[in-house]
Design an enzyme around this catalytic site. Structure first.
Site, PDB file in Angstrom:
ATOM      1  N   ARG A   1       0.990  -1.053  -0.061  1.00  0.00           N
ATOM      2  CA  ARG A   1       0.021  -0.064   0.138  1.00  0.00           C
ATOM      3  C   ARG A   1       0.690   1.181   0.036  1.00  0.00           C
ATOM      4  O   ARG A   1       1.874   1.327   0.722  1.00  0.00           O
ATOM      5  CB  ARG A   1      -1.165  -0.042   1.157  1.00  0.00           C
ATOM      6  CG  ARG A   1      -2.103  -1.200   1.261  1.00  0.00           C
ATOM      7  CD  ARG A   1      -3.092  -0.723   2.061  1.00  0.00           C
ATOM      8  NE  ARG A   1      -3.803  -2.106   2.175  1.00  0.00           N
ATOM      9  CZ  ARG A   1      -4.654  -2.616   1.258  1.00  0.00           C
ATOM     10  NH1 ARG A   1      -4.827  -1.872   0.110  1.00  0.00           N
ATOM     11  NH2 ARG A   1      -5.312  -3.776   1.233  1.00  0.00           N
TER      12      ARG A   1
ATOM     13  N   ILE B   1       1.913   4.818   0.920  1.00  0.00           N
ATOM     14  CA  ILE B   1       1.991   5.342   2.280  1.00  0.00           C
ATOM     15  C   ILE B   1       1.191   6.891   2.261  1.00  0.00           C
ATOM     16  O   ILE B   1       0.764   7.043   3.340  1.00  0.00           O
ATOM     17  CB  ILE B   1       3.471   5.679   2.904  1.00  0.00           C
ATOM     18  CG1 ILE B   1       3.516   5.911   4.239  1.00  0.00           C
ATOM     19  CG2 ILE B   1       4.049   6.994   2.175  1.00  0.00           C
ATOM     20  CD1 ILE B   1       4.876   5.787   4.668  1.00  0.00           C
TER      21      ILE B   1
ATOM     22  N   GLU C   1       9.366  10.189  -7.902  1.00  0.00           N
ATOM     23  CA  GLU C   1      10.362  10.388  -6.933  1.00  0.00           C
ATOM     24  C   GLU C   1      10.783   9.367  -6.581  1.00  0.00           C
ATOM     25  O   GLU C   1      11.955   9.716  -5.724  1.00  0.00           O
ATOM     26  CB  GLU C   1       9.378  11.092  -5.650  1.00  0.00           C
ATOM     27  CG  GLU C   1       8.415  12.269  -6.066  1.00  0.00           C
ATOM     28  CD  GLU C   1       7.611  12.967  -4.918  1.00  0.00           C
ATOM     29  OE1 GLU C   1       7.391  12.055  -4.156  1.00  0.00           O
ATOM     30  OE2 GLU C   1       7.283  14.133  -4.941  1.00  0.00           O
ATOM     31  N   VAL C   2      10.618   8.067  -6.722  1.00  0.00           N
ATOM     32  CA  VAL C   2      11.450   6.967  -6.251  1.00  0.00           C
ATOM     33  C   VAL C   2      11.758   6.324  -7.525  1.00  0.00           C
ATOM     34  O   VAL C   2      11.139   5.860  -8.344  1.00  0.00           O
ATOM     35  CB  VAL C   2      10.383   6.139  -5.440  1.00  0.00           C
ATOM     36  CG1 VAL C   2      11.306   4.803  -5.412  1.00  0.00           C
ATOM     37  CG2 VAL C   2       9.816   6.783  -4.244  1.00  0.00           C
TER      38      VAL C   2
ATOM     39  N   HIS D   1       7.783   1.318 -10.563  1.00  0.00           N
ATOM     40  CA  HIS D   1       6.385   1.149  -9.617  1.00  0.00           C
ATOM     41  C   HIS D   1       5.268   1.406 -10.340  1.00  0.00           C
ATOM     42  O   HIS D   1       5.130   2.589 -10.837  1.00  0.00           O
ATOM     43  CB  HIS D   1       6.550   1.634  -8.203  1.00  0.00           C
ATOM     44  CG  HIS D   1       6.763   3.289  -8.180  1.00  0.00           C
ATOM     45  ND1 HIS D   1       8.118   3.555  -8.269  1.00  0.00           N
ATOM     46  CD2 HIS D   1       5.865   4.169  -7.901  1.00  0.00           C
ATOM     47  CE1 HIS D   1       7.823   5.062  -8.273  1.00  0.00           C
ATOM     48  NE2 HIS D   1       6.606   5.509  -8.258  1.00  0.00           N
TER      49      HIS D   1
HETATM   50  P1  5GP Z   1       6.279   8.382  -7.711  1.00  0.00           P
HETATM   51  O1  5GP Z   1       6.107   9.976  -7.287  1.00  0.00           O
HETATM   52  O2  5GP Z   1       7.623   8.032  -7.806  1.00  0.00           O
HETATM   53  O3  5GP Z   1       5.545   7.949  -8.775  1.00  0.00           O
HETATM   54  O4  5GP Z   1       5.429   7.639  -6.376  1.00  0.00           O
HETATM   55  C1  5GP Z   1       6.137   7.218  -5.369  1.00  0.00           C
HETATM   56  C2  5GP Z   1       5.117   6.789  -4.172  1.00  0.00           C
HETATM   57  O5  5GP Z   1       5.816   6.178  -3.064  1.00  0.00           O
HETATM   58  C3  5GP Z   1       4.414   8.005  -3.598  1.00  0.00           C
HETATM   59  O6  5GP Z   1       2.959   7.844  -3.938  1.00  0.00           O
HETATM   60  C4  5GP Z   1       4.533   7.961  -2.255  1.00  0.00           C
HETATM   61  O7  5GP Z   1       3.241   8.366  -1.267  1.00  0.00           O
HETATM   62  C5  5GP Z   1       5.082   6.588  -2.086  1.00  0.00           C
HETATM   63  N1  5GP Z   1       6.053   6.367  -1.082  1.00  0.00           N
HETATM   64  C6  5GP Z   1       7.090   7.144  -0.650  1.00  0.00           C
HETATM   65  N2  5GP Z   1       7.634   6.760   0.479  1.00  0.00           N
HETATM   66  C7  5GP Z   1       6.793   5.533   0.836  1.00  0.00           C
HETATM   67  C8  5GP Z   1       7.189   4.621   1.814  1.00  0.00           C
HETATM   68  O8  5GP Z   1       8.286   4.637   2.748  1.00  0.00           O
HETATM   69  N3  5GP Z   1       6.356   3.534   1.819  1.00  0.00           N
HETATM   70  C9  5GP Z   1       5.311   3.325   0.843  1.00  0.00           C
HETATM   71  N4  5GP Z   1       4.425   2.480   1.157  1.00  0.00           N
HETATM   72  N5  5GP Z   1       5.154   4.205   0.023  1.00  0.00           N
HETATM   73  C10 5GP Z   1       5.958   5.281  -0.131  1.00  0.00           C
END
Ligand code: 5GP
Ligand code: ZN
Length: 115
Positions: A30, A32, A95-96, A100
């Protein structure tokens, strides 16, 4: 990579997550900060930066991630539909840096993007 990549650390159980689906090669947990009633992230356990890199390096694994998306949708009761988003790069809001799939559902999402 697992020293620096948040999602590799989740795969390694160094960072806790609420896991909802797991295979030998994929993990789903899930988000966060959920943006919808159901917001699950589906990742390959191996590190790839984004979906295009993943598909180029290991197309079978890319398929396994997409199959896991379907399993998550079924398990989460998303029979009315859902949205799958792969944010890619700075302009895509990624951001990551570990690929994903966002699986978003549980309500009609409207025209807005994930973030
Ligand atoms: P992005 O912006 O890279 O597409 O999405 C990264 C997602 O990772 C964001 O929706 C954020 O809420 C989620 N996220 C960031 N840190 C964590 C974490 O430590 N655990 C979980 N479960 N989700 C995270
Ligand atoms: Zn990683």
């Amino acid at each position: 990579v697992s020293d620096t990549c948040l999602f590799c650390r989740i795969v390694a159980k160094e960072v806790p997550a609420t896991v909802v689906h797991e295979t030998g090669t994929t993990l789903a947990f899930r988000d966060i900060g959920p943006k919808a009633p159901v917001h699950v992230l589906v990742i390959p356990k191996g590190h790839h930066a984004n979906v295009a890199d993943l598909a180029g390096a290991d197309p079978a694994l890319a398929g396994e991630v997409l199959a896991a998306v379907g399993e998550v949708a079924r398990a989460e009761g998303l029979a009315d539909g859902y949205r799958v988003i792969f944010n890619t790069g700075p302009h895509g809001g990624q951001e990551v840096g570990h690929v994903h799939a966002h699986v978003l559902g549980g309500a009609s999402l409207g025209p807005m993007l994930c973030r």
